[in-house]
Design an enzyme around this catalytic site. Sequence first.
Site, PDB file in Angstrom:
ATOM      1  N   GLY A  97      33.245  39.108  37.511  1.00  0.00           N
ATOM      2  CA  GLY A  97      34.618  39.654  36.713  1.00  0.00           C
ATOM      3  C   GLY A  97      35.695  38.447  36.156  1.00  0.00           C
ATOM      4  N   ASP A  98      36.332  38.833  35.543  1.00  0.00           N
ATOM      5  CA  ASP A  98      37.407  37.814  34.859  1.00  0.00           C
ATOM      6  C   ASP A  98      36.708  36.504  34.189  1.00  0.00           C
ATOM      7  OD1 ASP A  98      39.362  39.071  36.203  1.00  0.00           O
ATOM      8  OD2 ASP A  98      39.249  37.995  38.104  1.00  0.00           O
ATOM      9  N   LYS A 146      36.303  38.182  29.194  1.00  0.00           N
ATOM     10  CA  LYS A 146      36.066  39.287  28.242  1.00  0.00           C
ATOM     11  C   LYS A 146      37.184  39.727  27.380  1.00  0.00           C
ATOM     12  CE  LYS A 146      35.285  41.736  32.080  1.00  0.00           C
ATOM     13  NZ  LYS A 146      35.427  40.955  33.019  1.00  0.00           N
ATOM     14  N   LYS A 205      39.440  37.927  25.943  1.00  0.00           N
ATOM     15  CA  LYS A 205      39.757  36.897  24.854  1.00  0.00           C
ATOM     16  C   LYS A 205      38.371  37.028  23.995  1.00  0.00           C
ATOM     17  CE  LYS A 205      38.661  32.606  23.159  1.00  0.00           C
ATOM     18  NZ  LYS A 205      38.624  31.369  22.847  1.00  0.00           N
ATOM     19  N   GLY A 249      41.739  43.501  34.579  1.00  0.00           N
ATOM     20  CA  GLY A 249      43.163  42.804  33.964  1.00  0.00           C
ATOM     21  C   GLY A 249      42.372  41.940  32.813  1.00  0.00           C
ATOM     22  N   HIS A 250      42.791  42.266  31.507  1.00  0.00           N
ATOM     23  CA  HIS A 250      41.930  41.292  30.423  1.00  0.00           C
ATOM     24  C   HIS A 250      43.242  40.649  29.602  1.00  0.00           C
ATOM     25  CE1 HIS A 250      38.252  44.316  30.202  1.00  0.00           C
ATOM     26  NE2 HIS A 250      38.420  43.624  31.670  1.00  0.00           N
ATOM     27  N   THR A 251      43.105  39.094  29.744  1.00  0.00           N
ATOM     28  CA  THR A 251      44.053  38.579  28.989  1.00  0.00           C
ATOM     29  C   THR A 251      43.688  38.339  27.726  1.00  0.00           C
ATOM     30  OG1 THR A 251      44.273  37.688  31.384  1.00  0.00           O
ATOM     31  CG2 THR A 251      45.576  36.506  29.689  1.00  0.00           C
ATOM     32  N   GLN A 287      35.217  44.521  34.849  1.00  0.00           N
ATOM     33  CA  GLN A 287      34.514  43.693  35.987  1.00  0.00           C
ATOM     34  C   GLN A 287      33.316  42.810  35.496  1.00  0.00           C
ATOM     35  OE1 GLN A 287      35.496  47.451  36.443  1.00  0.00           O
ATOM     36  NE2 GLN A 287      37.080  46.568  36.671  1.00  0.00           N
ATOM     37  N   THR A 291      46.087  41.252  40.099  1.00  0.00           N
ATOM     38  CA  THR A 291      46.952  41.254  41.533  1.00  0.00           C
ATOM     39  C   THR A 291      47.696  39.961  41.637  1.00  0.00           C
ATOM     40  OG1 THR A 291      44.694  40.745  42.566  1.00  0.00           O
ATOM     41  CG2 THR A 291      45.539  43.106  42.399  1.00  0.00           C
ATOM     42  N   ARG A 340      46.281  37.201  42.962  1.00  0.00           N
ATOM     43  CA  ARG A 340      45.461  36.598  43.928  1.00  0.00           C
ATOM     44  C   ARG A 340      45.167  35.433  43.483  1.00  0.00           C
ATOM     45  NH1 ARG A 340      41.773  41.237  46.486  1.00  0.00           N
ATOM     46  NH2 ARG A 340      41.716  41.670  44.018  1.00  0.00           N
ATOM     47  N   VAL A 387      36.872  27.219  24.312  1.00  0.00           N
ATOM     48  CA  VAL A 387      37.276  25.845  24.934  1.00  0.00           C
ATOM     49  C   VAL A 387      39.073  26.068  25.061  1.00  0.00           C
ATOM     50  CG1 VAL A 387      35.576  24.287  24.104  1.00  0.00           C
ATOM     51  CG2 VAL A 387      37.628  24.774  22.448  1.00  0.00           C
TER      52      VAL A 387
HETATM   53  P1  GDP Z   1      38.677  39.171  31.822  1.00  0.00           P
HETATM   54  O1  GDP Z   1      39.058  40.003  33.012  1.00  0.00           O
HETATM   55  O2  GDP Z   1      37.183  38.831  31.743  1.00  0.00           O
HETATM   56  O3  GDP Z   1      39.340  39.449  30.533  1.00  0.00           O
HETATM   57  O4  GDP Z   1      39.313  37.711  32.167  1.00  0.00           O
HETATM   58  P2  GDP Z   1      40.757  37.380  32.805  1.00  0.00           P
HETATM   59  O5  GDP Z   1      41.756  37.609  31.573  1.00  0.00           O
HETATM   60  O6  GDP Z   1      40.916  38.141  34.010  1.00  0.00           O
HETATM   61  O7  GDP Z   1      40.579  35.895  33.006  1.00  0.00           O
HETATM   62  C1  GDP Z   1      40.116  34.922  32.150  1.00  0.00           C
HETATM   63  C2  GDP Z   1      41.349  33.962  31.913  1.00  0.00           C
HETATM   64  O8  GDP Z   1      40.772  32.955  31.306  1.00  0.00           O
HETATM   65  C3  GDP Z   1      42.492  34.404  31.148  1.00  0.00           C
HETATM   66  O9  GDP Z   1      43.428  33.745  31.690  1.00  0.00           O
HETATM   67  C4  GDP Z   1      42.001  34.038  30.073  1.00  0.00           C
HETATM   68  O10 GDP Z   1      43.306  33.666  29.101  1.00  0.00           O
HETATM   69  C5  GDP Z   1      41.499  32.578  30.187  1.00  0.00           C
HETATM   70  N1  GDP Z   1      40.650  32.076  29.118  1.00  0.00           N
HETATM   71  C6  GDP Z   1      39.521  32.810  28.365  1.00  0.00           C
HETATM   72  N2  GDP Z   1      38.690  31.957  27.825  1.00  0.00           N
HETATM   73  C7  GDP Z   1      39.239  30.562  28.220  1.00  0.00           C
HETATM   74  C8  GDP Z   1      38.765  29.417  27.814  1.00  0.00           C
HETATM   75  O11 GDP Z   1      37.878  29.278  27.099  1.00  0.00           O
HETATM   76  N3  GDP Z   1      39.789  28.209  28.408  1.00  0.00           N
HETATM   77  C9  GDP Z   1      40.781  28.401  29.001  1.00  0.00           C
HETATM   78  N4  GDP Z   1      41.204  27.423  29.355  1.00  0.00           N
HETATM   79  N5  GDP Z   1      41.307  29.767  29.272  1.00  0.00           N
HETATM   80  C10 GDP Z   1      40.463  30.745  28.854  1.00  0.00           C
HETATM   81  P1  IMO Z   2      38.027  42.307  35.177  1.00  0.00           P
HETATM   82  O1  IMO Z   2      37.845  43.675  34.174  1.00  0.00           O
HETATM   83  C1  IMO Z   2      37.590  40.657  39.156  1.00  0.00           C
HETATM   84  C2  IMO Z   2      37.070  43.528  42.218  1.00  0.00           C
HETATM   85  C3  IMO Z   2      38.066  43.416  43.530  1.00  0.00           C
HETATM   86  C4  IMO Z   2      37.396  43.644  44.719  1.00  0.00           C
HETATM   87  C5  IMO Z   2      36.310  44.651  44.119  1.00  0.00           C
HETATM   88  C6  IMO Z   2      36.562  46.069  44.279  1.00  0.00           C
HETATM   89  O2  IMO Z   2      39.471  41.999  34.800  1.00  0.00           O
HETATM   90  O3  IMO Z   2      36.954  41.390  35.040  1.00  0.00           O
HETATM   91  P2  IMO Z   2      38.197  47.922  43.240  1.00  0.00           P
HETATM   92  O4  IMO Z   2      39.986  47.566  43.180  1.00  0.00           O
HETATM   93  O5  IMO Z   2      37.655  47.800  42.053  1.00  0.00           O
HETATM   94  O6  IMO Z   2      37.756  48.837  44.215  1.00  0.00           O
HETATM   95  O7  IMO Z   2      37.872  46.257  43.920  1.00  0.00           O
HETATM   96  O8  IMO Z   2      36.110  44.330  42.764  1.00  0.00           O
HETATM   97  N1  IMO Z   2      37.452  43.615  41.135  1.00  0.00           N
HETATM   98  C7  IMO Z   2      37.834  42.594  40.005  1.00  0.00           C
HETATM   99  N2  IMO Z   2      37.529  41.303  40.134  1.00  0.00           N
HETATM  100  N3  IMO Z   2      38.069  41.219  37.875  1.00  0.00           N
HETATM  101  C8  IMO Z   2      38.162  42.612  37.789  1.00  0.00           C
HETATM  102  O9  IMO Z   2      38.284  43.100  36.657  1.00  0.00           O
HETATM  103  C9  IMO Z   2      37.913  43.214  38.828  1.00  0.00           C
HETATM  104  N4  IMO Z   2      38.143  44.595  39.147  1.00  0.00           N
HETATM  105  C10 IMO Z   2      37.757  44.784  40.395  1.00  0.00           C
HETATM  106  O10 IMO Z   2      38.912  42.330  43.513  1.00  0.00           O
HETATM  107  O11 IMO Z   2      36.730  42.492  45.051  1.00  0.00           O
HETATM  108 MG    MG Z   3      40.380  40.009  34.561  1.00  0.00          MG
END
Ligand code: GDP
Ligand code: IMO
Ligand code: MG
Length: 422
Positions: free
Chosen positions: A12-13, A16, A18, A40-42, A223, A299, A301, A412
């Site tokens: 996860g994170d 995606k 972006k 949480g998609h940023t 995720q 969250t 965290r 990047v």
């Molecule tokens: P997602 O859940 O997969 O959409 O990812 P999140 O948004 O939770 O976390 C990815 C983080 O990385 C966010 O703060 C984005 O703004 C950041 N991000 C994505 N691609 C890049 C990158 O290439 N470089 C940097 N510095 N940040 C990035």
């Molecule tokens: P995105 O879409 C990262 C993790 C939680 C926990 C486990 C189960 O932003 O990538 P849940 O609340 O789903 O029952 O928690 O999954 N988790 C994530 N970790 N990115 C996420 O979503 C997540 N959604 C759930 O931290 O370990």
């Molecule tokens: Mg996320």
Amino acid sequence: MANTILVGAQWGDEGKGKIIDVLTEQADIVVRTQGGNNAGHTVFVGKQKYVLHLIPSGILRKKKTCVIGNGVVIDPIGLVTEIEGLRKIGIKVSDNLLVSETAHVVFPYHRELDAQREVRKGKNKIGTTKRGIGPAYGDKAARVGLRMIDLVNAERFEEKLRLKITENNAVLKALGATPLSFKQVYAAYRQAADYLRPFVTNTVVLLHDAVRRGEDVLFEGAQGTFLDIDHGTYPFVTSSNTTAGGACTGSGVPPHKMDRVVGVMKAYTTRVGEGPLPTENAVISDLLHGMGREFGATTGRARRCGWFDSVATRHATMVNGIDDLAITNIDGLDTVETIQVCVGYRDGKKRYDYVPNDIEVLSRCEPIYVEFPGWQTSTEKAKTFKELPPKCRAYVKAISELTGAKLFIASVGPGREQTIFV
Ligand code: GDP
Ligand code: IMO
Ligand code: MG
């Protein structure tokens, strides 16, 4: 662009949001198919930061249709808050958002049960987002859940909710938790239902019509592969199929209509919550946290960080059928002198080239690393692959090859313009 499934190839994170935002430019429709507001998609548009939880990241582009598919679990109050939040900053959310009538609804008792289960697990807790995701999918599988179609039916909803609250209050009381007031929950959910009614529809029929017309659909995974209920590090997973198959079941669009799968992965590894993370490493964690990076979008965290794990990403290529890779956060490694990449695991004398299913074995596994020299130059301004330092190019190519899919995007920085198509 053809019909594209985008999945997270790690925990996860991966970035995606972006990549979805970038790819939406060429799509007509963006669909969320699983998960809930645990995601949480940023997305950055210029300096403005948006964090999407339930609404597809495509909402930030004009003239695109966004769909919350049947496989998603929806907290209606969370969804209303999200819509209102976007409208306040001038983003149009009206007939460009459609919500499946068969998506299941998350209720306060799901959140309470989620929290209670975590407390009872003690040191074995999952580290959930406490959004009620597990209990909501649990009700769906047990065939006792309520769906959006029930929520927006003014005649049916009151009676159905009354039964659910009575049933769940008995459980909450037995666990020593405070029971819920039917009156309060009903009032809040009734209000959310009135607000959401115009969005709720038969999204399966709508998506099929769009596919028939030849529109390009982008399926936004939430995720990541190792949080998948079947293919992840069970029980330290979420409760949905985060892998490519989830896009079909969660939207009603069949597999033969899908044209390709894009896997998003970071140039290193992160995980938030509990469970095994073989390449976890304090040095890279401290480095990234010191830069103010890798804090959870939902969250807050601190994410656990580690070196790139090609055993895991190779597995992700296999179970998702990843064709193209988007590698993000390459700039996160800009200052590292020597970069490690995990190419195998060792448990005592046994070597693994795949992710073992026994969680105890995986927790014991030590990574086998190969080293890459760091480029120690800023990559943030690179516009083409050629502009990246040679050592950076070599690293990015190597992790793509180890993962076993084609390099498609090198990212990047968080901005739209910091995206290199390879
Ligand atoms: P997602 O859940 O997969 O959409 O990812 P999140 O948004 O939770 O976390 C990815 C983080 O990385 C966010 O703060 C984005 O703004 C950041 N991000 C994505 N691609 C890049 C990158 O290439 N470089 C940097 N510095 N940040 C990035
Ligand atoms: P995105 O879409 C990262 C993790 C939680 C926990 C486990 C189960 O932003 O990538 P849940 O609340 O789903 O029952 O928690 O999954 N988790 C994530 N970790 N990115 C996420 O979503 C997540 N959604 C759930 O931290 O370990
Ligand atoms: Mg996320």
